[in-house]
Design an enzyme around this catalytic site. Sequence first.
Site, PDB file in Angstrom:
ATOM      1  N   LYS A  95      79.851  59.006  21.940  1.00  0.00           N
ATOM      2  CA  LYS A  95      79.094  57.934  21.295  1.00  0.00           C
ATOM      3  C   LYS A  95      80.035  57.075  20.476  1.00  0.00           C
ATOM      4  O   LYS A  95      80.947  57.587  19.821  1.00  0.00           O
ATOM      5  CB  LYS A  95      78.004  58.516  20.379  1.00  0.00           C
ATOM      6  CG  LYS A  95      77.253  57.463  19.566  1.00  0.00           C
ATOM      7  CD  LYS A  95      76.248  58.109  18.616  1.00  0.00           C
ATOM      8  CE  LYS A  95      75.612  57.062  17.704  1.00  0.00           C
ATOM      9  NZ  LYS A  95      74.642  57.642  16.761  1.00  0.00           N
ATOM     10  N   GLU A 103      68.889  54.381   4.418  1.00  0.00           N
ATOM     11  CA  GLU A 103      69.438  55.693   4.798  1.00  0.00           C
ATOM     12  C   GLU A 103      70.152  56.407   3.654  1.00  0.00           C
ATOM     13  O   GLU A 103      71.147  55.907   3.105  1.00  0.00           O
ATOM     14  CB  GLU A 103      70.405  55.548   5.977  1.00  0.00           C
ATOM     15  CG  GLU A 103      70.916  56.876   6.502  1.00  0.00           C
ATOM     16  CD  GLU A 103      71.608  56.770   7.846  1.00  0.00           C
ATOM     17  OE1 GLU A 103      71.976  57.821   8.406  1.00  0.00           O
ATOM     18  OE2 GLU A 103      71.772  55.641   8.342  1.00  0.00           O
TER      19      GLU A 103
END
Length: 372
Positions: free
Chosen positions: A110, A164
């Site tokens: 990723k 977040e």
Amino acid sequence: MDGFLLATPDGVVRTSGTRAAFDSAAAASGALRSGAAGLIVGALPFDPRRPAALVTPEQAAHTAGPWRPAALPDLPEVRIVSEIPSAAEHVARVTRLVEQLGDPGQPLRKVVAARSLLAEAQAPLEPEVIAAHLVTRHPRAAVYAVDLSAAGRPGDTLLGATPEVLISRHGRAVALHPLAGTLPRLADPEADAAQARDLLASAKNRDEHAFVIDWIRELLTPVCAELTIPDGPELLSTPEVWHLATPIRGVLRDPATTALDLAVLLHPTPAVCGTPTALALDAIADLEGDRGFYGGAVGWCDAAGNGDWFVAIRCAELAADACSLRAFGGGGIVAASDPHTELHETTAKLRTFLGALTRLPETSAHGWEPKR
């Protein structure tokens, strides 16, 4: 801006002045442990190898409850002047990454690919006024404004409204709320609800989310006597996007482990960097150059080791001239990613910051259309 502001729904930390400055987390941690510093505030850069912007402030105040700005002055007109890279080049970059990640012979799994928009204001922008607009528009986010002088960037300011939590540590209790896997919100309520269901059922997005959770589990297990991680993610919404999110709770083995220690341990997560971390960092540096503090971390830590750190996303860097700013948005790329979908995701994320600049034009020469 000479100071630090972090406003969450639960409380506001505001500081001014600089008693000591640290361009590395190690130096700041050392000052806390030696008793030379009673409080550290500031930001960690995306790339841990670059200078941090951490300080012991001259004055600090921590108040309970949300920040409710007394006034909301109008902002000067802001216009977008360029995209880095262009939308077409971002799609091309992601296409190349998808091909690379689909090769079973290479170790990358990723990579988070980002793009940015450069904008200019007709008159100087006040960081606190921008922050006030952000907290009014995004009351559930953590809104921040950080002076970057300690990183060798006098006069520059990092601003944003992040959903977040990187890590919160109070006593031996730790909590974090990683986000990975995103789709834009839709104007039609039924279509938007279907979009949320699609995200929760998406194998691609759940795999991307699992990379982050597995990585966090591996890092926190040695330092936590207890660690509670749900079996699957839940949905979290902002006005612009749907996220997959997993609330994680733990209890530290060693009470000497500080919030800053934990932030350094966890940063950068696969949600903003990729997997494996070192290879993803190098890939991003090759593709994008220096990201600065986008994708870094913003927060505070006191002498008792308590503190809160948030992932520095949905943000922009305001230059010392107070008229030029660069806003960032990115997305996690895996082998199953669709390049055009990823482009739309970055646009939705960019709206979080740019949408707060209320006089931003509806369209630009570069096709940007901020959400009203």
